[in-house]
Design a protein around this motif. Structure first.
Motif, PDB file in Angstrom:
ATOM      1  N   TYR A   1      -6.339  33.969   2.617  1.00  0.00           N
ATOM      2  CA  TYR A   1      -7.439  33.216   3.297  1.00  0.00           C
ATOM      3  C   TYR A   1      -7.059  31.747   3.379  1.00  0.00           C
ATOM      4  O   TYR A   1      -7.462  31.075   4.417  1.00  0.00           O
ATOM      5  N   ARG A   2      -6.603  31.175   2.190  1.00  0.00           N
ATOM      6  CA  ARG A   2      -6.224  29.677   2.220  1.00  0.00           C
ATOM      7  C   ARG A   2      -5.223  29.537   3.322  1.00  0.00           C
ATOM      8  O   ARG A   2      -5.276  28.469   4.184  1.00  0.00           O
TER       9      ARG A   2
ATOM     10  N   HIS B   1     -22.352  32.125  -3.340  1.00  0.00           N
ATOM     11  CA  HIS B   1     -21.758  30.870  -3.243  1.00  0.00           C
ATOM     12  C   HIS B   1     -20.634  31.028  -4.342  1.00  0.00           C
ATOM     13  O   HIS B   1     -19.438  30.773  -3.834  1.00  0.00           O
ATOM     14  N   GLY B   2     -20.634  31.701  -5.597  1.00  0.00           N
ATOM     15  CA  GLY B   2     -19.511  31.899  -6.262  1.00  0.00           C
ATOM     16  C   GLY B   2     -18.466  32.871  -5.658  1.00  0.00           C
ATOM     17  O   GLY B   2     -17.258  32.632  -5.572  1.00  0.00           O
ATOM     18  N   LYS B   3     -18.994  33.860  -4.797  1.00  0.00           N
ATOM     19  CA  LYS B   3     -18.216  34.780  -4.408  1.00  0.00           C
ATOM     20  C   LYS B   3     -17.390  34.397  -3.140  1.00  0.00           C
ATOM     21  O   LYS B   3     -16.156  34.490  -3.030  1.00  0.00           O
ATOM     22  N   TYR B   4     -17.907  33.576  -2.420  1.00  0.00           N
ATOM     23  CA  TYR B   4     -17.431  32.870  -1.352  1.00  0.00           C
ATOM     24  C   TYR B   4     -16.397  31.825  -1.775  1.00  0.00           C
ATOM     25  O   TYR B   4     -15.400  31.473  -1.104  1.00  0.00           O
ATOM     26  N   ALA B   5     -16.791  31.176  -2.979  1.00  0.00           N
ATOM     27  CA  ALA B   5     -15.674  30.264  -3.615  1.00  0.00           C
ATOM     28  C   ALA B   5     -14.169  30.773  -3.932  1.00  0.00           C
ATOM     29  O   ALA B   5     -13.215  30.458  -3.638  1.00  0.00           O
ATOM     30  N   ILE B   6     -14.591  32.272  -4.433  1.00  0.00           N
ATOM     31  CA  ILE B   6     -13.389  32.973  -4.979  1.00  0.00           C
ATOM     32  C   ILE B   6     -12.669  33.414  -3.741  1.00  0.00           C
ATOM     33  O   ILE B   6     -11.234  33.182  -3.778  1.00  0.00           O
ATOM     34  N   GLN B   7     -13.304  33.580  -2.732  1.00  0.00           N
ATOM     35  CA  GLN B   7     -12.575  34.097  -1.159  1.00  0.00           C
ATOM     36  C   GLN B   7     -11.742  33.054  -0.884  1.00  0.00           C
ATOM     37  O   GLN B   7     -10.731  33.246  -0.274  1.00  0.00           O
ATOM     38  N   ARG B   8     -12.282  31.702  -0.819  1.00  0.00           N
ATOM     39  CA  ARG B   8     -11.543  30.584  -0.282  1.00  0.00           C
ATOM     40  C   ARG B   8     -10.343  30.319  -1.052  1.00  0.00           C
ATOM     41  O   ARG B   8      -9.538  29.692  -0.737  1.00  0.00           O
ATOM     42  N   GLN B   9     -10.189  30.641  -2.470  1.00  0.00           N
ATOM     43  CA  GLN B   9      -9.018  30.269  -3.142  1.00  0.00           C
ATOM     44  C   GLN B   9      -7.938  31.713  -3.123  1.00  0.00           C
ATOM     45  O   GLN B   9      -6.715  31.442  -3.466  1.00  0.00           O
ATOM     46  N   GLU B  10      -8.276  32.755  -2.285  1.00  0.00           N
ATOM     47  CA  GLU B  10      -7.424  33.834  -1.993  1.00  0.00           C
ATOM     48  C   GLU B  10      -6.224  33.173  -1.210  1.00  0.00           C
ATOM     49  O   GLU B  10      -6.575  32.703  -0.214  1.00  0.00           O
TER      50      GLU B  10
END
Length: 89
Positions: free
Chosen positions: A27-28, A15-24
């Motif tokens: 990707y945003r 969950h934490g790693k996907y949250a980081i990816q969403r902030q890239e």
């Protein structure tokens, strides 16, 4: 993965790693575009390198993956084993 070594990930770590990816930023921008995002996973996305059907967190990993892709709760991938699907474009 840290230093090229894969470590087993539980649902919280994924969950934490996907949250980081969403902030890239790139990707945003993609998420904000009109381009549909489809995803598949391989053994690394389960949370462990070369993980297979015996990976103990596979169900949780699938949920986190589908949540990351914003797959609707009524989508068949939410109740099937695996994330396979088809799309007509």
């Amino acid at each position: 993965a840290m230093g090229g070594i894969w470590e087993q990930a539980n649902q919280s770590i994924l969950h934490g790693k996907y949250a980081i990816q969403r902030q890239e930023p790139g990707y945003r921008r993609l998420m904000e575009s009109e381009i549909p995002i489809f995803g598949v996973w391989d053994d690394h996305d389960f949370g462990e390198d070369n993980a297979g059907e015996t990976f103990p967190h596979k169900v949780e990993a699938q949920k986190e993956f589908l949540d990351f892709l914003d797959v609707p709760e009524n989508d068949s991938r939410r109740t099937q084993e695996g994330v396979y699907t088809t799309h007509t474009l």
